[in-house]
Design a protein around this motif. Sequence first.
Motif, PDB file in Angstrom:
ATOM      1  N   GLU A 318       0.648  -0.860   0.347  1.00 57.90           N
ATOM      2  CA  GLU A 318      -0.123  -0.057   0.549  1.00 57.90           C
ATOM      3  C   GLU A 318       1.015   1.102   0.210  1.00 57.90           C
ATOM      4  OE1 GLU A 318      -2.054   0.073   4.222  1.00 57.90           O
ATOM      5  OE2 GLU A 318      -1.282  -2.144   3.711  1.00 57.90           O
ATOM      6  N   PHE A 319       2.269   1.343   0.227  1.00 61.94           N
ATOM      7  CA  PHE A 319       2.833   2.133   0.424  1.00 61.94           C
ATOM      8  C   PHE A 319       3.359   2.458  -1.199  1.00 61.94           C
ATOM      9  CE2 PHE A 319       8.062   3.609   0.470  1.00 61.94           C
ATOM     10  CZ  PHE A 319       7.826   5.324   0.851  1.00 61.94           C
ATOM     11  N   ILE A 320       2.895   3.692  -1.374  1.00 60.69           N
ATOM     12  CA  ILE A 320       2.994   3.991  -3.659  1.00 60.69           C
ATOM     13  C   ILE A 320       4.185   4.750  -3.995  1.00 60.69           C
ATOM     14  CG2 ILE A 320       0.673   2.887  -3.726  1.00 60.69           C
ATOM     15  CD1 ILE A 320      -0.858   5.888  -3.198  1.00 60.69           C
ATOM     16  N   ALA A 321       3.898   6.194  -2.834  1.00 59.20           N
ATOM     17  CA  ALA A 321       5.030   7.438  -3.262  1.00 59.20           C
ATOM     18  C   ALA A 321       5.520   7.510  -2.003  1.00 59.20           C
ATOM     19  CB  ALA A 321       4.544   7.727  -4.018  1.00 59.20           C
ATOM     20  N   TYR A 322       6.578   8.308  -2.759  1.00 59.31           N
ATOM     21  CA  TYR A 322       7.610   8.766  -1.376  1.00 59.31           C
ATOM     22  C   TYR A 322       7.810  10.143  -2.187  1.00 59.31           C
ATOM     23  CZ  TYR A 322      11.872   9.642   1.415  1.00 59.31           C
ATOM     24  OH  TYR A 322      12.019  10.295   2.544  1.00 59.31           O
ATOM     25  N   VAL A 323       7.267  11.693  -1.228  1.00 56.74           N
ATOM     26  CA  VAL A 323       7.359  12.826  -1.559  1.00 56.74           C
ATOM     27  C   VAL A 323       9.259  13.253  -1.691  1.00 56.74           C
ATOM     28  CG1 VAL A 323       6.700  14.884  -1.532  1.00 56.74           C
ATOM     29  CG2 VAL A 323       5.458  13.061  -0.373  1.00 56.74           C
ATOM     30  N   LEU A 324       9.357  13.551  -3.115  1.00 56.30           N
ATOM     31  CA  LEU A 324      10.975  14.194  -3.219  1.00 56.30           C
ATOM     32  C   LEU A 324      10.506  16.047  -2.736  1.00 56.30           C
ATOM     33  CD1 LEU A 324      12.201  12.340  -6.267  1.00 56.30           C
ATOM     34  CD2 LEU A 324      12.639  11.631  -4.188  1.00 56.30           C
ATOM     35  N   ASP A 325       9.763  16.225  -3.249  1.00 56.75           N
ATOM     36  CA  ASP A 325       9.515  17.895  -3.662  1.00 56.75           C
ATOM     37  C   ASP A 325       8.194  17.773  -3.498  1.00 56.75           C
ATOM     38  OD1 ASP A 325      10.714  20.336  -3.821  1.00 56.75           O
ATOM     39  OD2 ASP A 325      11.129  20.412  -4.998  1.00 56.75           O
ATOM     40  N   TYR A 326       7.822  19.612  -3.300  1.00 57.77           N
ATOM     41  CA  TYR A 326       6.559  20.096  -3.147  1.00 57.77           C
ATOM     42  C   TYR A 326       6.172  21.283  -3.835  1.00 57.77           C
ATOM     43  CZ  TYR A 326       1.016  20.647  -2.514  1.00 57.77           C
ATOM     44  OH  TYR A 326       0.106  21.413  -2.977  1.00 57.77           O
ATOM     45  N   ASP A 327       5.744  22.031  -4.597  1.00 56.36           N
ATOM     46  CA  ASP A 327       5.583  23.081  -4.863  1.00 56.36           C
ATOM     47  C   ASP A 327       4.020  23.971  -4.272  1.00 56.36           C
ATOM     48  OD1 ASP A 327       5.099  26.117  -6.612  1.00 56.36           O
ATOM     49  OD2 ASP A 327       6.586  25.348  -8.228  1.00 56.36           O
ATOM     50  N   GLN A 328       4.197  24.574  -3.482  1.00 56.05           N
ATOM     51  CA  GLN A 328       3.173  25.709  -3.048  1.00 56.05           C
ATOM     52  C   GLN A 328       2.442  25.785  -3.529  1.00 56.05           C
ATOM     53  OE1 GLN A 328       4.002  26.866   0.753  1.00 56.05           O
ATOM     54  NE2 GLN A 328       5.834  25.776   1.639  1.00 56.05           N
ATOM     55  N   GLU A 329       3.440  26.845  -4.906  1.00 57.77           N
ATOM     56  CA  GLU A 329       2.362  28.254  -5.639  1.00 57.77           C
ATOM     57  C   GLU A 329       1.717  26.962  -6.724  1.00 57.77           C
ATOM     58  OE1 GLU A 329       4.944  30.790  -7.112  1.00 57.77           O
ATOM     59  OE2 GLU A 329       6.269  31.425  -5.734  1.00 57.77           O
ATOM     60  N   THR A 330       2.283  25.549  -7.210  1.00 57.20           N
ATOM     61  CA  THR A 330       1.951  25.217  -8.393  1.00 57.20           C
ATOM     62  C   THR A 330       0.902  24.167  -7.800  1.00 57.20           C
ATOM     63  OG1 THR A 330       3.456  23.916  -8.287  1.00 57.20           O
ATOM     64  CG2 THR A 330       3.318  25.346 -10.250  1.00 57.20           C
ATOM     65  N   GLN A 331       0.992  23.629  -6.662  1.00 58.28           N
ATOM     66  CA  GLN A 331       0.874  22.216  -5.585  1.00 58.28           C
ATOM     67  C   GLN A 331       0.986  20.752  -6.759  1.00 58.28           C
ATOM     68  OE1 GLN A 331      -3.944  23.353  -5.735  1.00 58.28           O
ATOM     69  NE2 GLN A 331      -3.514  24.736  -3.631  1.00 58.28           N
ATOM     70  N   MET A 332       1.779  20.900  -7.042  1.00 61.51           N
ATOM     71  CA  MET A 332       2.630  20.289  -7.753  1.00 61.51           C
ATOM     72  C   MET A 332       3.589  19.320  -6.994  1.00 61.51           C
ATOM     73  SD  MET A 332       1.034  19.422 -10.422  1.00 61.51           S
ATOM     74  CE  MET A 332       2.263  18.514 -11.436  1.00 61.51           C
ATOM     75  N   LEU A 382       6.630  10.827 -10.986  1.00 62.86           N
ATOM     76  CA  LEU A 382       6.002  11.202 -11.430  1.00 62.86           C
ATOM     77  C   LEU A 382       5.742  12.420 -10.562  1.00 62.86           C
ATOM     78  CD1 LEU A 382       3.755   8.122 -11.719  1.00 62.86           C
ATOM     79  CD2 LEU A 382       5.008   9.407 -13.591  1.00 62.86           C
ATOM     80  N   TYR A 383       4.501  13.078 -10.935  1.00 59.64           N
ATOM     81  CA  TYR A 383       4.407  14.346 -10.124  1.00 59.64           C
ATOM     82  C   TYR A 383       2.477  14.415 -10.874  1.00 59.64           C
ATOM     83  CZ  TYR A 383       8.697  16.780 -11.455  1.00 59.64           C
ATOM     84  OH  TYR A 383      10.129  16.741 -12.360  1.00 59.64           O
ATOM     85  N   THR A 384       2.419  14.927  -9.789  1.00 58.70           N
ATOM     86  CA  THR A 384       0.568  15.072  -9.480  1.00 58.70           C
ATOM     87  C   THR A 384       0.020  16.413  -8.576  1.00 58.70           C
ATOM     88  OG1 THR A 384      -1.334  13.652  -8.502  1.00 58.70           O
ATOM     89  CG2 THR A 384       0.208  13.275  -7.375  1.00 58.70           C
ATOM     90  N   LYS A 385      -1.121  16.828  -8.547  1.00 57.59           N
ATOM     91  CA  LYS A 385      -1.426  17.959  -7.937  1.00 57.59           C
ATOM     92  C   LYS A 385      -2.582  17.278  -7.317  1.00 57.59           C
ATOM     93  CE  LYS A 385      -3.432  22.406  -8.986  1.00 57.59           C
ATOM     94  NZ  LYS A 385      -3.830  23.616 -10.393  1.00 57.59           N
ATOM     95  N   VAL A 386      -1.811  18.378  -6.135  1.00 58.48           N
ATOM     96  CA  VAL A 386      -2.978  17.823  -4.303  1.00 58.48           C
ATOM     97  C   VAL A 386      -2.252  18.623  -3.875  1.00 58.48           C
ATOM     98  CG1 VAL A 386      -1.905  16.722  -2.726  1.00 58.48           C
ATOM     99  CG2 VAL A 386      -1.185  15.761  -4.234  1.00 58.48           C
TER     100      VAL A 386
END
Length: 407
Positions: A318-332, A382-386
């Motif tokens: 169930e562990f699907i992804a590790y967060v490498l970075d997050y852009d607060q402006e684009t929410q990517m 990969l990138y996703t908007k959150v």
Amino acid sequence: MRKVELLAPAGDLARLKVAVRYGANAVYLGGKKFSLRSRASNFDIEDIAEGVQFAHAHGAHVHVTVNMLPHEEDLEGLEAYLKDLERVGVDAIIVASFHIMKLAKQVAPNLEVHVSTQHSSTNSGVIDFYEKQGMNRVVLARECTLDDVKATMQHAKLPVEVFIHGGMCISYSGRCTMSNSMTLRDANRGGCAQSCRWKYKLYDKDVPIYKEDHLFSMSSKDLNAMRFLPELIDAGVASFKIEGRMKSPYYLATVVRSYRKLIDTYQETGQLTDADFDWVVRELAKAENRLTGPGFYAGLPKMEDHLYGVNGAGVSQEFIAYVLDYDQETQMAKLEVRNNFKIGDEAEAFGPSLDNTNFKVDTLYDEDGEIVDVARNPMQVLYTKVDIKLQKHDMIRKVMTKREKVY
């Protein structure tokens, strides 16, 4: 209230950093030699030095296992190794051999020496003995009941460490030679084959007394001592140890974070509610790969504290992804894929500073900006908007139905 230590395992440098980030006050690890987990990645002295630097920068300690029972041919290089551990700033070593204990005090006096659980210490008398020998801490046998621990703590002259979560030995820790006999792999020199978790055909003389669909196993459930934490803290236990140098970073993050929450809540409020325990049960179920029980804390383990029909650890996906970075402006969010997931999946993010937060995977893009329907390649970026304020080192898992009861 006295601050207690949460001690977590680290199979390699990456897992050391995860354990510290997710709330461990200290980590324990094995070097390339003199350690009982030969299948763990283990650390060379340069890795240990880097781990010490990282841990100390985050206010955590590093303990190194030097816990094999050495034969004569194993002793070469031991003195130099102990001096190296002291030189790079290791805080303590965990030792099973009395020779290594005494040698460490002579050649590396700045290292604390902690007596390993391999010594099966079960009473205050043996703790007093080690105190007179100049040792600094004793790790109690996992075979102690809660009453044993309480009685021992009333008279102990050294800080005491106990296990609270993870694998249990079917024998008294440090006393088993089953692996030696069946595989020629010495459990007390780092080679345990975990023969107790195999399945066996039983015979009464020449008469089979087994069923093909129900073979005999001596496998025990993993320890889960969460409900005993308040009494153990009140008894004066100094350190709570999680077993599992072979476990994944995700498992470590989940278990360390769960016990960190329980310990902090109890030390801040003086109580733990059913809601506190229920949250931890649900949380641990998301990462556990073997059923758990109370170990010996509630007394001699009963039939329901053993595993039947399964003889080893399952794999959680169930562990699907590790967060490498997050852009607060684009929410990517920039993610490193760990297990299969797809657009439309319900997910849950969590982290050292992030409470469990659910969201739906609405978009997925690769590094070329191409739409990806299914994330199926481990370690792919990969990138996703959150619309959640994620941080580097947070983790994401699938939302799945799990059990909500332990014991």
